[in-house]
Write a protein that holds these residues in place. Structure first.
Motif, PDB file in Angstrom:
ATOM      1  N   TRP A 131       0.810  -1.215   0.000  1.00 14.58           N
ATOM      2  CA  TRP A 131       0.000   0.000   0.000  1.00 14.58           C
ATOM      3  C   TRP A 131       0.846   1.270   0.000  1.00 14.58           C
ATOM      4  O   TRP A 131       0.408   2.319  -0.472  1.00 14.58           O
ATOM      5  N   ARG A 132       2.092   1.165   0.456  1.00 14.47           N
ATOM      6  CA  ARG A 132       2.942   2.355   0.509  1.00 14.47           C
ATOM      7  C   ARG A 132       3.427   2.809  -0.866  1.00 14.47           C
ATOM      8  O   ARG A 132       3.869   3.947  -1.009  1.00 14.47           O
ATOM      9  N   VAL A 133       3.377   1.934  -1.895  1.00 12.90           N
ATOM     10  CA  VAL A 133       3.835   2.371  -3.212  1.00 12.90           C
ATOM     11  C   VAL A 133       2.732   3.073  -4.001  1.00 12.90           C
ATOM     12  O   VAL A 133       2.976   3.544  -5.112  1.00 12.90           O
ATOM     13  N   THR A 134       1.536   3.151  -3.453  1.00 15.62           N
ATOM     14  CA  THR A 134       0.465   3.891  -4.125  1.00 15.62           C
ATOM     15  C   THR A 134       0.899   5.350  -4.283  1.00 15.62           C
ATOM     16  O   THR A 134       1.241   6.009  -3.295  1.00 15.62           O
ATOM     17  N   PRO A 135       0.926   5.869  -5.516  1.00 17.97           N
ATOM     18  CA  PRO A 135       1.350   7.266  -5.695  1.00 17.97           C
ATOM     19  C   PRO A 135       0.495   8.227  -4.882  1.00 17.97           C
ATOM     20  O   PRO A 135      -0.706   8.004  -4.695  1.00 17.97           O
ATOM     21  N   GLY A 136       1.125   9.295  -4.413  1.00 18.12           N
ATOM     22  CA  GLY A 136       0.363  10.308  -3.692  1.00 18.12           C
ATOM     23  C   GLY A 136      -0.560  11.081  -4.614  1.00 18.12           C
ATOM     24  O   GLY A 136      -1.688  11.438  -4.244  1.00 18.12           O
ATOM     25  N   ILE A 137      -0.061  11.346  -5.832  1.00 21.34           N
ATOM     26  CA  ILE A 137      -0.835  12.106  -6.822  1.00 21.34           C
ATOM     27  C   ILE A 137      -0.740  11.385  -8.162  1.00 21.34           C
ATOM     28  O   ILE A 137       0.348  11.035  -8.613  1.00 21.34           O
ATOM     29  N   ALA A 138      -1.881  11.147  -8.794  1.00 18.99           N
ATOM     30  CA  ALA A 138      -1.938  10.525 -10.113  1.00 18.99           C
ATOM     31  C   ALA A 138      -2.528  11.506 -11.116  1.00 18.99           C
ATOM     32  O   ALA A 138      -3.511  12.190 -10.819  1.00 18.99           O
ATOM     33  N   LEU A 139      -1.902  11.576 -12.307  1.00 16.70           N
ATOM     34  CA  LEU A 139      -2.407  12.442 -13.373  1.00 16.70           C
ATOM     35  C   LEU A 139      -2.606  11.639 -14.651  1.00 16.70           C
ATOM     36  O   LEU A 139      -1.706  10.917 -15.087  1.00 16.70           O
ATOM     37  N   ASP A 140      -3.774  11.771 -15.253  1.00 14.34           N
ATOM     38  CA  ASP A 140      -4.075  11.154 -16.549  1.00 14.34           C
ATOM     39  C   ASP A 140      -4.558  12.233 -17.499  1.00 14.34           C
ATOM     40  O   ASP A 140      -5.637  12.797 -17.307  1.00 14.34           O
ATOM     41  N   ASP A 141      -3.751  12.517 -18.500  1.00 12.11           N
ATOM     42  CA  ASP A 141      -4.075  13.564 -19.472  1.00 12.11           C
ATOM     43  C   ASP A 141      -4.132  12.956 -20.863  1.00 12.11           C
ATOM     44  O   ASP A 141      -3.112  12.490 -21.384  1.00 12.11           O
ATOM     45  N   PRO A 142      -5.314  12.930 -21.514  1.00 14.08           N
ATOM     46  CA  PRO A 142      -5.399  12.339 -22.855  1.00 14.08           C
ATOM     47  C   PRO A 142      -4.507  13.030 -23.882  1.00 14.08           C
ATOM     48  O   PRO A 142      -4.141  12.419 -24.890  1.00 14.08           O
ATOM     49  N   LEU A 143      -4.113  14.280 -23.625  1.00 15.16           N
ATOM     50  CA  LEU A 143      -3.218  14.972 -24.551  1.00 15.16           C
ATOM     51  C   LEU A 143      -1.865  14.262 -24.648  1.00 15.16           C
ATOM     52  O   LEU A 143      -1.225  14.274 -25.698  1.00 15.16           O
ATOM     53  N   LEU A 144      -1.424  13.636 -23.551  1.00 10.86           N
ATOM     54  CA  LEU A 144      -0.147  12.933 -23.555  1.00 10.86           C
ATOM     55  C   LEU A 144      -0.250  11.558 -24.214  1.00 10.86           C
ATOM     56  O   LEU A 144       0.763  10.888 -24.408  1.00 10.86           O
ATOM     57  N   MET A 145      -1.466  11.152 -24.559  1.00  9.43           N
ATOM     58  CA  MET A 145      -1.691   9.828 -25.137  1.00  9.43           C
ATOM     59  C   MET A 145      -1.971   9.874 -26.636  1.00  9.43           C
ATOM     60  O   MET A 145      -2.098   8.840 -27.279  1.00  9.43           O
ATOM     61  N   MET A 146      -2.071  11.073 -27.182  1.00  9.80           N
ATOM     62  CA  MET A 146      -2.470  11.232 -28.585  1.00  9.80           C
ATOM     63  C   MET A 146      -1.491  10.579 -29.552  1.00  9.80           C
ATOM     64  O   MET A 146      -1.873  10.124 -30.627  1.00  9.80           O
TER      65      MET A 146
END
Length: 393
Positions: A170-185
């Motif tokens: 459980w400690r490796v769960t990121p504190g902040i997660a970001l998902d931006d479709p612009l980075l996936m284009m």
């Protein structure tokens, strides 16, 4: 749900940002964590397509610097982790940013574990082996599939054993997660397909898991519906921003499901193909998924029938068994439509690997030890696992 005394946890990042332009929040979030010099963990592909420099420039525009470690490989190894730890310590970094798909996130998690707890990454194989918290950690996702940017799972290849170590902590769960479709284009169709099928596998395995709960069911159901609505579109046209954003939500919801209900024998078996042959995880999952679930079907007939409806199959008037079998047909058709190889031998040839029947016995032995298999709805014997591998060849 449980029929005996059992307490179910629910693990998720403290903050999640999803949507067009979410990556622009990175400097503010890094600052909020009190970080002054993050290590940015990524891979050569992300660097080559310019995304690494885009994030470095974004940080510089806010008068923030970072150190880049872009040596992560598709199935990150113990060497990757320990090399990254050295870079972190040599440069006196104080936090982590992981940028990419599951490989970058897993490598970064491994680095953080060792930095915070000492020893070697091998010491943390298993469940909740760490005792100290990770450094401040922001995970920035560029693929729609692994959900590693939000999970407590970290998969690292032990190069001496040729085995993927499953680290669940459980400690490796990121504190902040970001998902931006612009980075996936810019994701090519094959990678879009592989990561999308990985997300579907997460949702399906979580839905039939022995420790599924109403909360994980809700996440898995919505993820399945979104994958079947948007994956074909995202593969057909990578610039379809609605499809890209839809897959962001699909893979994240699938991550919420399996992060808490765990997985099954698809992953237990796929990990061996990755460790043994260095084959891509998403495509291994996609090929194994209908074969493993065919084996599992009698243990969860009603659930497979429900998933068939989620996959846009017409189940009106059908028996639960016949409806359940439509679920398997729908999975196979989606794999075909998005270009997943028909079998493991074909997948191996695509990547210059010789997948051999002679290796099945060893992979079976290792798969039976994989922690992901503990929540599979049906308990396979060695001969069952071997038969599944053979059928998937």
């Amino acid at each position: 749900m449980a029929v005996t005394e059992q307490v179910n946890g629910f693990f998720i990042p403290s903050v999640t940002l999803i949507g067009i332009g979410a990556h622009k929040e990175i400097p503010a979030k890094i600052k909020a964590l009190g970080s002054k010099k993050p290590l940015l963990v990524t891979d050569k592909g992300i660097t080559a397509c310019g995304i690494t420099q885009q994030i470095v420039d974004l940080l510089k525009s806010h008068k923030m610097n970072c150190v880049v470690y872009d040596e992560t490989i598709p199935n990150p190894t113990d060497k990757n982790v320990h090399d990254g730890v050295k870079v972190y310590k040599d440069n006196k970094c104080d936090s982590l940013i992981t940028l990419g798909g599951g490989s970058s996130h897993d490598c970064g998690k491994g680095i953080g574990l060792v930095v915070a707890n000492g020893g070697k990454i091998h010491d943390y194989e298993g469940v909740d082996k760490s005792t100290n918290p990770m450094p401040p950690y922001v995970a920035v996702n560029t693929t729609a599939g692994t959900a590693s940017e939000m999970t407590r799972f970290c998969i690292i290849t032990d190069t001496s054993r040729k085995v993927k170590m499953a680290i669940v902590d459980w400690r490796v769960t990121p504190g902040i997660a970001l998902d931006d479709p612009l980075l996936m284009m810019g994701m090519p169709p094959a990678l879009t397909a592989a990561t999308g099928m990985d997300a579907l596998t997460h949702a399906v395995e979580a839905y039939v898991s022995t420790i599924a709960t109403p909360m994980t069911d809700a996440c898995a159901e919505k993820a399945i519906r979104l994958v079947f609505k948007f994956l074909r579109r995202a593969v057909a046209n990578g610039q379809d921003i609605e499809a890209r954003e839809g897959m962001c939500y699909a893979q994240y919801l699938a991550g919420m499901a399996f992060n808490n209900a765990s997985l099954g024998h698809v992953h237990a078996m796929a990990h061996q193909l990755g460790g043994f042959y260095d084959l891509p995880h998403g495509e291994c999952n996609a090929i194994l998924l209908p074969h493993v679930e065919k084996f599992n079907l009698i243990a969860r007939v009603e659930r497979f029938a429900e998933m068939a409806e989620m996959m846009d199959q017409n189940i009106a008037g059908l028996s639960k068994r016949n409806a359940a079998e439509l679920c398997l047909d729908a999975i196979k058709q989606l794999s075909t439509d998005v270009g997943i190889p028909a079998g493991l031998v074909e997948l191996g040839k695509r990547y210059g690997k010789d997948v051999k029947v002679e290796d099945i016995k060893t992979m079976t032995e290792n798969a039976q030890k994989d922690a992901c298999g503990l929540t599979n709805p049906r308990c396979p014997k060695d001969m069952d696992v071997m038969a599944i591998y053979e059928a998937a060849m």
